[in-house]
Design a protein around this motif. Structure first.
Motif, PDB file in Angstrom:
ATOM      1  N   GLY A  29      19.101 -13.855  45.415  1.00 16.93           N
ATOM      2  CA  GLY A  29      19.156 -13.501  44.009  1.00 16.93           C
ATOM      3  C   GLY A  29      19.231 -12.000  43.798  1.00 16.93           C
ATOM      4  N   VAL A  30      19.583 -11.612  42.571  1.00 15.06           N
ATOM      5  CA  VAL A  30      19.665 -10.206  42.174  1.00 15.06           C
ATOM      6  C   VAL A  30      18.557  -9.919  41.169  1.00 15.06           C
ATOM      7  N   VAL A  31      17.842  -8.817  41.369  1.00 18.60           N
ATOM      8  CA  VAL A  31      16.774  -8.402  40.460  1.00 18.60           C
ATOM      9  C   VAL A  31      17.132  -7.036  39.888  1.00 18.60           C
ATOM     10  N   PHE A  32      17.166  -6.920  38.557  1.00 16.87           N
ATOM     11  CA  PHE A  32      17.455  -5.636  37.920  1.00 16.87           C
ATOM     12  C   PHE A  32      16.156  -4.957  37.520  1.00 16.87           C
ATOM     13  N   LEU A  33      16.004  -3.713  37.965  1.00 12.90           N
ATOM     14  CA  LEU A  33      14.819  -2.907  37.662  1.00 12.90           C
ATOM     15  C   LEU A  33      15.256  -1.707  36.822  1.00 12.90           C
ATOM     16  N   GLY A  48      18.998  -3.691  27.969  1.00 15.75           N
ATOM     17  CA  GLY A  48      19.991  -2.619  28.072  1.00 15.75           C
ATOM     18  C   GLY A  48      21.348  -3.125  28.531  1.00 15.75           C
ATOM     19  N   THR A  49      22.361  -2.268  28.356  1.00 19.45           N
ATOM     20  CA  THR A  49      23.747  -2.628  28.664  1.00 19.45           C
ATOM     21  C   THR A  49      23.919  -3.097  30.099  1.00 19.45           C
ATOM     22  N   LYS A  50      23.338  -2.352  31.049  1.00 20.65           N
ATOM     23  CA  LYS A  50      23.521  -2.701  32.465  1.00 20.65           C
ATOM     24  C   LYS A  50      22.856  -4.033  32.805  1.00 20.65           C
ATOM     25  N   ALA A  51      21.640  -4.241  32.297  1.00 20.92           N
ATOM     26  CA  ALA A  51      20.915  -5.480  32.590  1.00 20.92           C
ATOM     27  C   ALA A  51      21.672  -6.701  32.078  1.00 20.92           C
ATOM     28  N   ILE A  52      22.179  -6.609  30.852  1.00 17.79           N
ATOM     29  CA  ILE A  52      22.892  -7.749  30.255  1.00 17.79           C
ATOM     30  C   ILE A  52      24.226  -7.973  30.949  1.00 17.79           C
ATOM     31  N   ALA A  53      24.929  -6.886  31.270  1.00 18.08           N
ATOM     32  CA  ALA A  53      26.218  -7.016  31.964  1.00 18.08           C
ATOM     33  C   ALA A  53      26.041  -7.666  33.330  1.00 18.08           C
ATOM     34  N   LEU A  54      24.984  -7.288  34.039  1.00 20.80           N
ATOM     35  CA  LEU A  54      24.735  -7.877  35.358  1.00 20.80           C
ATOM     36  C   LEU A  54      24.318  -9.340  35.248  1.00 20.80           C
ATOM     37  N   GLU A  55      23.583  -9.672  34.206  1.00 22.95           N
ATOM     38  CA  GLU A  55      23.222 -11.075  34.004  1.00 22.95           C
ATOM     39  C   GLU A  55      24.475 -11.920  33.777  1.00 22.95           C
ATOM     40  N   GLU A  56      25.409 -11.399  32.986  1.00 19.98           N
ATOM     41  CA  GLU A  56      26.661 -12.119  32.746  1.00 19.98           C
ATOM     42  C   GLU A  56      27.453 -12.255  34.037  1.00 19.98           C
ATOM     43  N   PHE A  60      25.417   5.606  32.769  1.00 20.08           N
ATOM     44  CA  PHE A  60      26.276   4.905  33.729  1.00 20.08           C
ATOM     45  C   PHE A  60      26.653   3.515  33.190  1.00 20.08           C
ATOM     46  N   SER A  61      27.063   3.479  31.907  1.00 22.21           N
ATOM     47  CA  SER A  61      27.254   2.194  31.237  1.00 22.21           C
ATOM     48  C   SER A  61      28.643   1.995  30.648  1.00 22.21           C
ATOM     49  N   THR A  62      29.594   2.864  30.999  1.00 27.27           N
ATOM     50  CA  THR A  62      30.969   2.639  30.537  1.00 27.27           C
ATOM     51  C   THR A  62      31.525   1.411  31.258  1.00 27.27           C
ATOM     52  N   PRO A  63      32.592   0.814  30.728  1.00 28.90           N
ATOM     53  CA  PRO A  63      33.197  -0.330  31.431  1.00 28.90           C
ATOM     54  C   PRO A  63      33.540  -0.008  32.886  1.00 28.90           C
ATOM     55  N   GLU A  64      34.011   1.220  33.127  1.00 32.88           N
ATOM     56  CA  GLU A  64      34.362   1.616  34.498  1.00 32.88           C
ATOM     57  C   GLU A  64      33.117   1.679  35.381  1.00 32.88           C
ATOM     58  N   CYS A  65      32.036   2.218  34.840  1.00 34.82           N
ATOM     59  CA  CYS A  65      30.794   2.311  35.609  1.00 34.82           C
ATOM     60  C   CYS A  65      30.198   0.928  35.866  1.00 34.82           C
ATOM     61  N   LEU A  66      30.236   0.061  34.863  1.00 30.25           N
ATOM     62  CA  LEU A  66      29.718  -1.299  35.043  1.00 30.25           C
ATOM     63  C   LEU A  66      30.519  -2.026  36.125  1.00 30.25           C
ATOM     64  N   ALA A  67      31.831  -1.810  36.142  1.00 30.48           N
ATOM     65  CA  ALA A  67      32.673  -2.430  37.173  1.00 30.48           C
ATOM     66  C   ALA A  67      32.307  -1.907  38.558  1.00 30.48           C
ATOM     67  N   LEU A  68      31.958  -0.619  38.640  1.00 29.97           N
ATOM     68  CA  LEU A  68      31.545  -0.042  39.924  1.00 29.97           C
ATOM     69  C   LEU A  68      30.242  -0.663  40.423  1.00 29.97           C
ATOM     70  N   ILE A  69      29.319  -0.915  39.504  1.00 28.94           N
ATOM     71  CA  ILE A  69      28.056  -1.558  39.888  1.00 28.94           C
ATOM     72  C   ILE A  69      28.345  -2.953  40.454  1.00 28.94           C
ATOM     73  N   GLU A  70      29.213  -3.692  39.783  1.00 26.81           N
ATOM     74  CA  GLU A  70      29.565  -5.029  40.259  1.00 26.81           C
ATOM     75  C   GLU A  70      30.244  -4.960  41.630  1.00 26.81           C
ATOM     76  N   THR A  71      31.109  -3.972  41.815  1.00 27.95           N
ATOM     77  CA  THR A  71      31.783  -3.794  43.107  1.00 27.95           C
ATOM     78  C   THR A  71      30.772  -3.496  44.208  1.00 27.95           C
TER      79      THR A  71
END
Length: 247
Positions: A24-28, A37-45, A227-238
């Motif tokens: 599993g993935v845990v966001f801190l 926050g934007t990153k937490a919700i984006a990662l949940e999706e 670090f919450s732009t669409p490009e940054c969120l995509a980098l986190i997913e990558t």
């Protein structure tokens, strides 16, 4: 749906958990931020799309968890994360730590390496109470902190942050950049060059200090602390996908 966990330390921690495959993935999250926050919700999706288990939480004094922010310190918030991970997940997890959450994820890796499968940090802020706040305070501010117990520090995110004597003193017992730090699993550090809260030098210091065979630092020119732009969120997913692939 938000649920609550009563920890052994007597704190009431709010969390959202998504079932799925492991690890599993845990966001801190960061200092005075929350799990909405934007990153937490984006990662949940992202986790839902991938069918992967996911957990996000509010430390005590943050978001909708119990307690007052001013009463907390790094060790308390580490315990909140640790207790929640131990109670609600099985086996090693992939930790995604943002800002202060990066420090907390490093503490988790140091104290409970058996529960960490991989690590992604976003603008990690290890030891920021000492190297950030205390180091930046002049003699007058330090005296006021010691004598009065707290000082108010301006924040670009809204209300001033109340920095307490306990936050600084307790933080000194949780530093991770002064002693060996082993990260024996896939580790990806992400850092923006336009971050005015955490410097590029801090990211490089962490990379140089930590020990591990599979560790990379990605610098993103122009990215800020959020670090919450669409490009940054995509980098986190990558970065997450890379860690999973390496496992």
């Amino acid at each position: 749906m938000t649920d609550y966990l009563d920890t052994p330390e007597g704190r009431r921690i709010a969390y959202n958990r998504t079932p799925g495959k492991g690890p599993g993935v845990v966001f801190l999250g960061g200092f005075k931020s929350d799990m909405e926050g934007t990153k937490a919700i984006a990662l949940e999706e992202w986790a839902k799309r991938e069918g992967r288990a996911f957990l996000r939480l509010d430390y005590s004094g943050h978001g909708v968890s119990g307690g007052a922010f001013e009463d907390g310190a790094i060790g308390d918030w580490f315990e909140d994360a640790r207790d929640t991970i131990m109670a609600l997940t099985e086996g090693p997890q992939i930790l995604v730590g943002s800002s202060m959450g990066g420090w907390i994820s490093l503490l988790m890796a140091r104290e409970h390496p058996e529960r960490v499968a991989g690590l992604v940090t976003i603008a990690a802020a290890p030891d920021f109470t000492e190297d950030g706040y205390w180091a930046s305070f002049d003699k007058e501010t330090r005296h006021k902190l010691e004598s009065e117990g707290s000082v108010a520090v301006p924040s670009e995110y809204g209300e001033p942050y109340v920095i307490t004597r306990r936050l600084i003193n307790e933080g000194r017992t949780r530093l991770v950049l002064r002693t060996p730090l082993s990260l024996p699993f896939p580790t990806r550090f992400l850092q923006g060059t336009a971050d005015d809260a955490v410097s590029t030098e801090t990211a490089i210091r962490l990379l140089d200090h930590a020990e591990g065979d599979d560790m990379r630092l990605t610098l993103v020119k122009g990215a800020d602390h959020r670090f919450s732009t669409p490009e940054c969120l995509a980098l986190i997913e990558t970065a997450l996908a890379e860690v999973i692939e390496r496992l």
